[in-house]
Design a protein around this motif. Structure first.
Motif, PDB file in Angstrom:
ATOM      1  N   SER A  20     -16.209  17.207  51.451  1.00 28.18           N
ATOM      2  CA  SER A  20     -16.423  15.761  51.323  1.00 28.18           C
ATOM      3  C   SER A  20     -16.389  15.067  52.678  1.00 28.18           C
ATOM      4  O   SER A  20     -15.827  13.985  52.801  1.00 28.18           O
ATOM      5  N   SER A  21     -16.955  15.689  53.685  1.00 32.46           N
ATOM      6  CA  SER A  21     -16.984  15.062  55.006  1.00 32.46           C
ATOM      7  C   SER A  21     -18.192  14.132  55.096  1.00 32.46           C
ATOM      8  O   SER A  21     -19.285  14.481  54.687  1.00 32.46           O
ATOM      9  N   TRP A  22     -17.971  12.949  55.611  1.00 32.55           N
ATOM     10  CA  TRP A  22     -19.026  11.951  55.722  1.00 32.55           C
ATOM     11  C   TRP A  22     -19.327  11.704  57.193  1.00 32.55           C
ATOM     12  O   TRP A  22     -18.442  11.350  57.972  1.00 32.55           O
ATOM     13  N   PRO A  23     -20.594  11.856  57.579  1.00 28.47           N
ATOM     14  CA  PRO A  23     -20.940  11.667  58.995  1.00 28.47           C
ATOM     15  C   PRO A  23     -21.138  10.201  59.361  1.00 28.47           C
ATOM     16  O   PRO A  23     -21.573   9.389  58.534  1.00 28.47           O
ATOM     17  N   ALA A  24     -20.813   9.890  60.598  1.00 32.60           N
ATOM     18  CA  ALA A  24     -21.093   8.565  61.154  1.00 32.60           C
ATOM     19  C   ALA A  24     -22.498   8.599  61.740  1.00 32.60           C
ATOM     20  O   ALA A  24     -22.929   9.615  62.280  1.00 32.60           O
ATOM     21  N   THR A  25     -23.212   7.502  61.633  1.00 34.95           N
ATOM     22  CA  THR A  25     -24.554   7.451  62.211  1.00 34.95           C
ATOM     23  C   THR A  25     -24.427   7.233  63.710  1.00 34.95           C
ATOM     24  O   THR A  25     -23.909   6.215  64.162  1.00 34.95           O
ATOM     25  N   PHE A  26     -24.861   8.212  64.484  1.00 31.91           N
ATOM     26  CA  PHE A  26     -24.810   8.082  65.940  1.00 31.91           C
ATOM     27  C   PHE A  26     -25.967   8.865  66.553  1.00 31.91           C
ATOM     28  O   PHE A  26     -25.762   9.841  67.254  1.00 31.91           O
ATOM     29  N   GLY A  27     -27.181   8.448  66.257  1.00 32.42           N
ATOM     30  CA  GLY A  27     -28.370   9.074  66.822  1.00 32.42           C
ATOM     31  C   GLY A  27     -28.803   8.321  68.061  1.00 32.42           C
ATOM     32  O   GLY A  27     -28.969   7.108  68.028  1.00 32.42           O
ATOM     33  N   LEU A  28     -28.984   9.043  69.161  1.00 35.23           N
ATOM     34  CA  LEU A  28     -29.274   8.395  70.432  1.00 35.23           C
ATOM     35  C   LEU A  28     -30.675   8.671  70.966  1.00 35.23           C
ATOM     36  O   LEU A  28     -31.172   7.916  71.779  1.00 35.23           O
ATOM     37  N   ALA A  29     -31.291   9.759  70.583  1.00 40.17           N
ATOM     38  CA  ALA A  29     -32.593  10.106  71.157  1.00 40.17           C
ATOM     39  C   ALA A  29     -33.374  10.947  70.157  1.00 40.17           C
ATOM     40  O   ALA A  29     -33.185  10.835  68.955  1.00 40.17           O
ATOM     41  N   CYS A  30     -34.234  11.828  70.657  1.00 37.73           N
ATOM     42  CA  CYS A  30     -35.137  12.589  69.796  1.00 37.73           C
ATOM     43  C   CYS A  30     -34.390  13.498  68.816  1.00 37.73           C
ATOM     44  O   CYS A  30     -34.905  13.800  67.737  1.00 37.73           O
ATOM     45  N   CYS A  31     -33.204  13.931  69.122  1.00 36.08           N
ATOM     46  CA  CYS A  31     -32.423  14.747  68.186  1.00 36.08           C
ATOM     47  C   CYS A  31     -32.095  13.971  66.914  1.00 36.08           C
ATOM     48  O   CYS A  31     -31.887  14.559  65.857  1.00 36.08           O
ATOM     49  N   ALA A  32     -32.052  12.653  67.020  1.00 33.54           N
ATOM     50  CA  ALA A  32     -31.735  11.826  65.845  1.00 33.54           C
ATOM     51  C   ALA A  32     -32.820  11.952  64.785  1.00 33.54           C
ATOM     52  O   ALA A  32     -32.524  11.878  63.588  1.00 33.54           O
ATOM     53  N   ILE A  33     -34.067  12.171  65.199  1.00 32.62           N
ATOM     54  CA  ILE A  33     -35.157  12.348  64.229  1.00 32.62           C
ATOM     55  C   ILE A  33     -34.914  13.619  63.421  1.00 32.62           C
ATOM     56  O   ILE A  33     -35.089  13.638  62.194  1.00 32.62           O
ATOM     57  N   GLU A  34     -34.472  14.687  64.080  1.00 28.96           N
ATOM     58  CA  GLU A  34     -34.158  15.937  63.387  1.00 28.96           C
ATOM     59  C   GLU A  34     -32.945  15.758  62.477  1.00 28.96           C
ATOM     60  O   GLU A  34     -32.882  16.329  61.390  1.00 28.96           O
ATOM     61  N   MET A  35     -31.973  14.961  62.918  1.00 25.78           N
ATOM     62  CA  MET A  35     -30.800  14.694  62.092  1.00 25.78           C
ATOM     63  C   MET A  35     -31.205  13.927  60.836  1.00 25.78           C
ATOM     64  O   MET A  35     -30.734  14.225  59.734  1.00 25.78           O
ATOM     65  N   MET A  36     -32.118  12.968  60.984  1.00 28.92           N
ATOM     66  CA  MET A  36     -32.603  12.220  59.829  1.00 28.92           C
ATOM     67  C   MET A  36     -33.387  13.130  58.889  1.00 28.92           C
ATOM     68  O   MET A  36     -33.283  13.009  57.665  1.00 28.92           O
ATOM     69  N   ALA A  45     -26.206  13.043  68.404  1.00 34.95           N
ATOM     70  CA  ALA A  45     -27.562  13.575  68.450  1.00 34.95           C
ATOM     71  C   ALA A  45     -28.337  12.911  69.576  1.00 34.95           C
ATOM     72  O   ALA A  45     -28.802  11.787  69.436  1.00 34.95           O
ATOM     73  N   GLY A  46     -28.436  13.585  70.717  1.00 38.20           N
ATOM     74  CA  GLY A  46     -29.218  13.070  71.830  1.00 38.20           C
ATOM     75  C   GLY A  46     -28.385  12.850  73.079  1.00 38.20           C
ATOM     76  O   GLY A  46     -27.187  13.099  73.117  1.00 38.20           O
ATOM     77  N   ARG A  47     -29.059  12.358  74.100  1.00 35.25           N
ATOM     78  CA  ARG A  47     -28.399  12.166  75.398  1.00 35.25           C
ATOM     79  C   ARG A  47     -27.509  10.931  75.376  1.00 35.25           C
ATOM     80  O   ARG A  47     -27.845   9.918  74.771  1.00 35.25           O
ATOM     81  N   VAL A  48     -26.407  11.025  76.066  1.00 37.34           N
ATOM     82  CA  VAL A  48     -25.435   9.936  76.128  1.00 37.34           C
ATOM     83  C   VAL A  48     -25.467   9.356  77.536  1.00 37.34           C
ATOM     84  O   VAL A  48     -25.183  10.049  78.505  1.00 37.34           O
ATOM     85  N   SER A  49     -25.830   8.094  77.629  1.00 37.76           N
ATOM     86  CA  SER A  49     -25.859   7.442  78.940  1.00 37.76           C
ATOM     87  C   SER A  49     -24.448   6.995  79.322  1.00 37.76           C
ATOM     88  O   SER A  49     -23.554   6.907  78.476  1.00 37.76           O
ATOM     89  N   GLN A  50     -24.269   6.693  80.581  1.00 38.14           N
ATOM     90  CA  GLN A  50     -22.965   6.219  81.062  1.00 38.14           C
ATOM     91  C   GLN A  50     -22.590   4.889  80.389  1.00 38.14           C
ATOM     92  O   GLN A  50     -21.413   4.643  80.137  1.00 38.14           O
ATOM     93  N   LYS A  51     -23.587   4.063  80.084  1.00 35.92           N
ATOM     94  CA  LYS A  51     -23.317   2.788  79.407  1.00 35.92           C
ATOM     95  C   LYS A  51     -22.914   3.008  77.955  1.00 35.92           C
ATOM     96  O   LYS A  51     -22.180   2.210  77.391  1.00 35.92           O
ATOM     97  N   MET A  52     -23.421   4.081  77.329  1.00 38.92           N
ATOM     98  CA  MET A  52     -23.127   4.349  75.921  1.00 38.92           C
ATOM     99  C   MET A  52     -21.788   5.070  75.758  1.00 38.92           C
ATOM    100  O   MET A  52     -21.187   5.026  74.683  1.00 38.92           O
TER     101      MET A  52
END
Length: 192
Positions: free
Chosen positions: A35-51, A81-88
């Motif tokens: 029963s694990s629920w994921p948080a939505t945190f898609g940052l780049a092209c990997c987020a499309i694969e996650m969706m 999912a994706g690259r994490v910038s210094q601002k993010m």
């Protein structure tokens, strides 16, 4: 340990006792892993694969993860999912801190895991510098099969209780590296 293998294969019927006489710890680990629920945190092209993994073809609902939570207070798995910038990075840390305990992190893709091809000052060179990572899913971008394998691996570790023991001892994630998968590689549950 023999009880744990039948536990994985038979579900709650695989417990050595029934739900009244079984150990509460085993039932809690079983429930957490399903029963694990994921948080939505898609940052780049990997987020499309996650969706795509959440869609009907791959059906994350069979793992109890069909609901991507918009509120971190309702989620216990973060899929970066994706690259994490210094601002993010501070925002990612804040969302991780707001998630309920126990919480787990899957690093999806080479950019999240190591910065990928973006070896510069603007991109964090590995999300493990910000949050403790439990499972690394390789690829650029990793396909839905690889993410499902990472999810199954995480669920097996949650059910075994190893992640909780490691987190209490070291405060770090499990840092499990899985192999990349494609649609020709069958996904088998309970293989480890």
């Amino acid at each position: 340990m023999a009880g744990l293998t039948s536990f994985k294969e038979d579900g709650i019927a695989g417990l050595e006792h029934n739900f009244l006489t079984g150990r509460v710890e085993d039932i809690v680990k079983w429930a957490r892993s399903r029963s694990s629920w994921p948080a939505t945190f898609g940052l780049a092209c990997c987020a499309i694969e996650m969706m795509g993994t959440g869609g009907p073809h791959f059906d994350m609902a069979r793992f109890g993860m069909e609901v991507f939570r918009a509120s971190p207070r309702q989620a216990d798995v973060m899929i970066v999912a994706g690259r994490v910038s210094q601002k993010m990075a501070p925002i990612l840390r804040q969302i991780h801190d707001q998630m309920m305990e126990p919480k787990w992190v899957i690093s999806m893709g080479v950019c999240a895991s190591s910065g990928g091809m973006f070896n510069n000052y603007a991109i964090v060179q590995g999300v493990d510098q910000i949050v403790p990572v439990d499972v690394y899913a390789p690829g650029c971008p990793p396909g839905p099969e690889t993410l499902l394998d990472a999810i199954v691996t995480l669920h097996e570790e949650i059910q075994s209780g190893e992640l909780m023991r490691r987190r209490e001892a070291t405060g770090a994630g499990a840092q499990i590296h899985i192999d990349s998968r494609d649609s020709s590689t069958p996904l088998t549950i309970g293989r480890r």
